[in-house]
Structures are given as C-alpha cells and as structure tokens.
Design a protein around this motif. Structure first.
Motif, mmCIF file in Angstrom:
data_model
loop_
_atom_site.group_PDB
_atom_site.id
_atom_site.type_symbol
_atom_site.label_atom_id
_atom_site.label_comp_id
_atom_site.label_asym_id
_atom_site.label_seq_id
_atom_site.Cartn_x
_atom_site.Cartn_y
_atom_site.Cartn_z
ATOM 1 N N MET A 1 0.845 -1.178 0.000
ATOM 2 C CA MET A 1 0.000 0.000 0.000
ATOM 3 C C MET A 1 0.890 1.241 0.000
ATOM 4 N N THR A 2 0.483 2.250 -0.724
ATOM 5 C CA THR A 2 1.185 3.524 -0.767
ATOM 6 C C THR A 2 0.228 4.623 -0.335
ATOM 7 N N VAL A 3 0.710 5.529 0.513
ATOM 8 C CA VAL A 3 -0.089 6.645 0.996
ATOM 9 C C VAL A 3 0.265 7.885 0.172
ATOM 10 N N ALA A 4 -0.729 8.588 -0.321
ATOM 11 C CA ALA A 4 -0.506 9.811 -1.098
ATOM 12 C C ALA A 4 -0.022 10.927 -0.178
ATOM 13 N N VAL A 8 -1.273 12.910 3.923
ATOM 14 C CA VAL A 8 -0.468 12.680 5.126
ATOM 15 C C VAL A 8 -0.667 13.816 6.117
ATOM 16 N N SER A 9 -0.871 13.463 7.381
ATOM 17 C CA SER A 9 -0.988 14.457 8.450
ATOM 18 C C SER A 9 -0.235 13.958 9.673
ATOM 19 N N ALA A 10 -0.061 14.827 10.644
ATOM 20 C CA ALA A 10 0.621 14.447 11.877
ATOM 21 C C ALA A 10 -0.113 13.313 12.584
ATOM 22 N N ALA A 11 -1.426 13.256 12.439
ATOM 23 C CA ALA A 11 -2.212 12.207 13.102
ATOM 24 C C ALA A 11 -1.771 10.811 12.686
ATOM 25 N N GLY A 48 -5.665 28.455 4.111
ATOM 26 C CA GLY A 48 -6.453 27.618 3.220
ATOM 27 C C GLY A 48 -5.918 26.208 3.032
ATOM 28 N N SER A 49 -4.811 25.891 3.697
ATOM 29 C CA SER A 49 -4.239 24.548 3.554
ATOM 30 C C SER A 49 -5.160 23.516 4.193
ATOM 31 N N PRO A 50 -5.333 22.354 3.570
ATOM 32 C CA PRO A 50 -6.210 21.337 4.148
ATOM 33 C C PRO A 50 -5.600 20.606 5.348
ATOM 34 N N ARG A 51 -4.305 20.796 5.598
ATOM 35 C CA ARG A 51 -3.689 20.163 6.760
ATOM 36 C C ARG A 51 -2.821 21.168 7.501
ATOM 37 N N THR A 52 -2.591 20.892 8.766
ATOM 38 C CA THR A 52 -1.682 21.698 9.573
ATOM 39 C C THR A 52 -0.253 21.266 9.259
ATOM 40 N N ALA A 53 0.622 22.245 9.050
ATOM 41 C CA ALA A 53 2.024 21.939 8.787
ATOM 42 C C ALA A 53 2.594 21.149 9.961
ATOM 43 N N PHE A 54 3.517 20.222 9.654
ATOM 44 C CA PHE A 54 4.144 19.443 10.716
ATOM 45 C C PHE A 54 5.514 18.963 10.253
#
Length: 108
Positions: A1-4, A8-11, A48-54
């Motif tokens: 499996m590959t994750v796009a 990807v998020s910190a969670a 406007g970013s869909p994720r929080t930077a981490f």
C-alpha cells in the motif's frame, strides 16, 4: 500500500513515536530509522491549507548513517506501507541519543 503525500498528516504518526521506519534514499540504499518526534506547526500553515504543517524527526546510529545526508526518499512503515518520495534532510542531532544521526521531513 502507498499513501498519497497530500493525505499525510501528523495524526498518521502520532502513535508511532519510537517505532522503526525505513528510509530508501536517492541511491536506493535503505536506512533503518526511529521516529523521534512529530510536531505540528499551526503558525507555519499556509492559509487555506487542508492540513496543519508538521515535521518529523528520525534518528539512527551515526555509524549506520554513513555518508547518507538525505534527499528525495521513500518512507516505509508496516502500519501504512510507503509514503513518498518526500524530501528528508540530515539535521543537527538535538534531542536524540548521543552518537545519532538525525533526519527531518517537513510537511506544509
């Protein structure tokens, strides 16, 4: 499996601190690393970013790292398969065991 990368998020990494990962470097070499930290950076997040930077910091024994300095790598873990390519850079080994090499990946 590959994750796009865009999903990807910190969670994804929050429960994996201390776990072993593999970094496949630009030359195809694999480096066994341990996740040392996962830090969100709300103040660095673009509007406007869909994720929080981490950022993620990995470490391994400096002797095992050899000349590996980073670059475009693929990150692998049994829980999710592969992520990448992503850019990983060797950093000062602050907050990791003495004699370690440290690598950081930043996600905006």
């Amino acid at each position: 499996m590959t994750v796009a990368l865009d999903t990807v998020s910190a969670a994804l990494f929050a429960d994996l601190l201390g776990d072993g990962f593999a970094l496949r470097g630009p030359g195809g070499q694999d480096l066994a690393v341990t996740l040392a930290s996962c830090r969100e950076s709300p103040h660095s997040t673009m509007a406007g970013s869909p994720r929080t930077a981490f950022s993620l910091v990995f470490h391994c024994p400096a002797a095992a790292a050899g000349p590996f300095r980073g670059g475009h790598c693929v990150l692998t873990h049994p829980a999710f398969g592969e992520i990448g390519p992503l850019y990983v850079e060797r950093i000062l080994p602050t907050g990791v065991p003495p004699g370690s090499a440290a690598y950081q990946a930043v996600f905006n």
